[in-house]
Design a protein around this motif. Structure first.
Motif, mmCIF file in Angstrom:
data_model
loop_
_atom_site.group_PDB
_atom_site.id
_atom_site.type_symbol
_atom_site.label_atom_id
_atom_site.label_comp_id
_atom_site.label_asym_id
_atom_site.label_seq_id
_atom_site.Cartn_x
_atom_site.Cartn_y
_atom_site.Cartn_z
ATOM 1 N N MET A 1 -16.793 -8.781 23.095
ATOM 2 C CA MET A 1 -16.616 -9.188 24.634
ATOM 3 C C MET A 1 -16.347 -10.834 24.914
ATOM 4 S SD MET A 1 -19.441 -6.362 25.932
ATOM 5 C CE MET A 1 -19.274 -7.082 27.319
ATOM 6 N N ASN A 2 -16.533 -11.542 23.882
ATOM 7 C CA ASN A 2 -16.271 -12.829 23.937
ATOM 8 C C ASN A 2 -17.005 -13.536 25.006
ATOM 9 O OD1 ASN A 2 -14.350 -13.051 21.683
ATOM 10 N ND2 ASN A 2 -12.660 -12.288 23.139
ATOM 11 N N LEU A 3 -18.019 -13.158 25.135
ATOM 12 C CA LEU A 3 -19.226 -14.035 25.875
ATOM 13 C C LEU A 3 -19.889 -14.874 25.358
ATOM 14 C CD1 LEU A 3 -20.835 -10.663 27.794
ATOM 15 C CD2 LEU A 3 -19.099 -11.979 28.632
ATOM 16 N N PRO A 4 -20.491 -16.188 26.169
ATOM 17 C CA PRO A 4 -21.172 -17.074 25.399
ATOM 18 C C PRO A 4 -22.668 -16.805 25.142
ATOM 19 C CG PRO A 4 -20.930 -17.481 27.708
ATOM 20 C CD PRO A 4 -20.164 -16.091 27.644
ATOM 21 N N TRP A 5 -23.210 -17.288 23.956
ATOM 22 C CA TRP A 5 -24.603 -16.891 23.536
ATOM 23 C C TRP A 5 -25.570 -17.203 24.814
ATOM 24 C CZ3 TRP A 5 -27.332 -13.689 20.838
ATOM 25 C CH2 TRP A 5 -28.582 -14.009 20.498
ATOM 26 N N GLU A 6 -26.401 -16.617 25.105
ATOM 27 C CA GLU A 6 -27.749 -16.915 26.063
ATOM 28 C C GLU A 6 -28.849 -16.870 25.315
ATOM 29 O OE1 GLU A 6 -27.718 -17.549 29.034
ATOM 30 O OE2 GLU A 6 -25.502 -17.631 29.185
ATOM 31 N N ASP A 7 -29.543 -18.088 25.042
ATOM 32 C CA ASP A 7 -30.982 -17.880 24.472
ATOM 33 C C ASP A 7 -31.923 -17.076 25.037
ATOM 34 O OD1 ASP A 7 -30.109 -19.686 22.212
ATOM 35 O OD2 ASP A 7 -30.197 -21.516 23.344
ATOM 36 N N THR A 8 -31.753 -16.893 26.350
ATOM 37 C CA THR A 8 -32.597 -16.215 26.905
ATOM 38 C C THR A 8 -32.948 -14.656 26.346
ATOM 39 O OG1 THR A 8 -31.112 -15.392 28.701
ATOM 40 C CG2 THR A 8 -32.396 -17.492 29.098
ATOM 41 N N VAL A 9 -32.159 -14.340 25.861
ATOM 42 C CA VAL A 9 -32.079 -12.760 25.138
ATOM 43 C C VAL A 9 -33.298 -12.976 24.008
ATOM 44 C CG1 VAL A 9 -29.557 -12.217 25.626
ATOM 45 C CG2 VAL A 9 -30.457 -13.410 23.534
ATOM 46 N N LEU A 10 -33.541 -14.148 23.544
ATOM 47 C CA LEU A 10 -34.644 -14.126 22.657
ATOM 48 C C LEU A 10 -36.031 -14.111 23.306
ATOM 49 C CD1 LEU A 10 -33.129 -16.938 20.211
ATOM 50 C CD2 LEU A 10 -33.012 -14.535 20.211
ATOM 51 N N HIS A 11 -36.066 -14.359 24.561
ATOM 52 C CA HIS A 11 -37.385 -14.199 25.199
ATOM 53 C C HIS A 11 -37.356 -13.199 26.230
ATOM 54 C CE1 HIS A 11 -37.991 -18.057 23.373
ATOM 55 N NE2 HIS A 11 -36.888 -18.357 23.679
ATOM 56 N N TYR A 12 -36.928 -11.977 26.089
ATOM 57 C CA TYR A 12 -36.600 -10.905 27.030
ATOM 58 C C TYR A 12 -38.191 -10.329 27.403
ATOM 59 C CZ TYR A 12 -37.123 -7.575 23.380
ATOM 60 O OH TYR A 12 -37.623 -6.748 22.448
ATOM 61 N N ARG A 13 -39.009 -10.620 26.282
ATOM 62 C CA ARG A 13 -40.361 -10.003 26.547
ATOM 63 C C ARG A 13 -41.052 -10.757 27.588
ATOM 64 N NH1 ARG A 13 -42.327 -7.852 20.428
ATOM 65 N NH2 ARG A 13 -40.623 -6.105 20.581
ATOM 66 N N ASP A 14 -40.723 -12.073 27.473
ATOM 67 C CA ASP A 14 -41.653 -12.840 28.581
ATOM 68 C C ASP A 14 -41.179 -12.402 29.998
ATOM 69 O OD1 ASP A 14 -42.390 -14.351 26.490
ATOM 70 O OD2 ASP A 14 -40.926 -15.577 26.704
ATOM 71 N N ARG A 15 -40.029 -12.133 30.091
ATOM 72 C CA ARG A 15 -39.521 -11.879 31.773
ATOM 73 C C ARG A 15 -39.967 -10.383 31.753
ATOM 74 N NH1 ARG A 15 -35.323 -8.907 33.801
ATOM 75 N NH2 ARG A 15 -34.371 -8.176 31.530
ATOM 76 N N LEU A 16 -40.129 -9.361 30.958
ATOM 77 C CA LEU A 16 -40.609 -7.936 31.244
ATOM 78 C C LEU A 16 -42.131 -8.225 31.465
ATOM 79 C CD1 LEU A 16 -38.786 -6.106 28.369
ATOM 80 C CD2 LEU A 16 -38.318 -6.076 30.944
#
Length: 65
Positions: A1-16
């Motif tokens: 999909m050629n999307l840039p990497w987002e470091d926030t995906v590593l911290h999804y549990r914090d958001r949840l």
């Protein structure tokens, strides 16, 4: 999909952890069908009004009245 990497995906549990859950839990979904919710649709009748001619058959057939 050629999307840039987002470091926030590593911290999804914090958001949840801070998020309110709006979906039913397994226990709620696994409960047997009960009559306690019959008639609750009336709380939304003003929004359902345009669709009531089509829905009335089901209201009557399933005893939701």
């Amino acid at each position: 999909m050629n999307l840039p990497w987002e470091d926030t995906v590593l911290h999804y549990r914090d958001r949840l952890a801070a998020k309110t859950v709006h979906s039913p839990t397994y226990l709620e979904v696994a409960k047997p069908v009960h009559r306690g919710a019959i008639g609750r649709w009336r709380n939304y009748s003003k929004w359902l009004e345009p669709s009531m001619p089509m829905l009335e058959r089901f209201v009557n057939e399933f005893g939701y009245g």
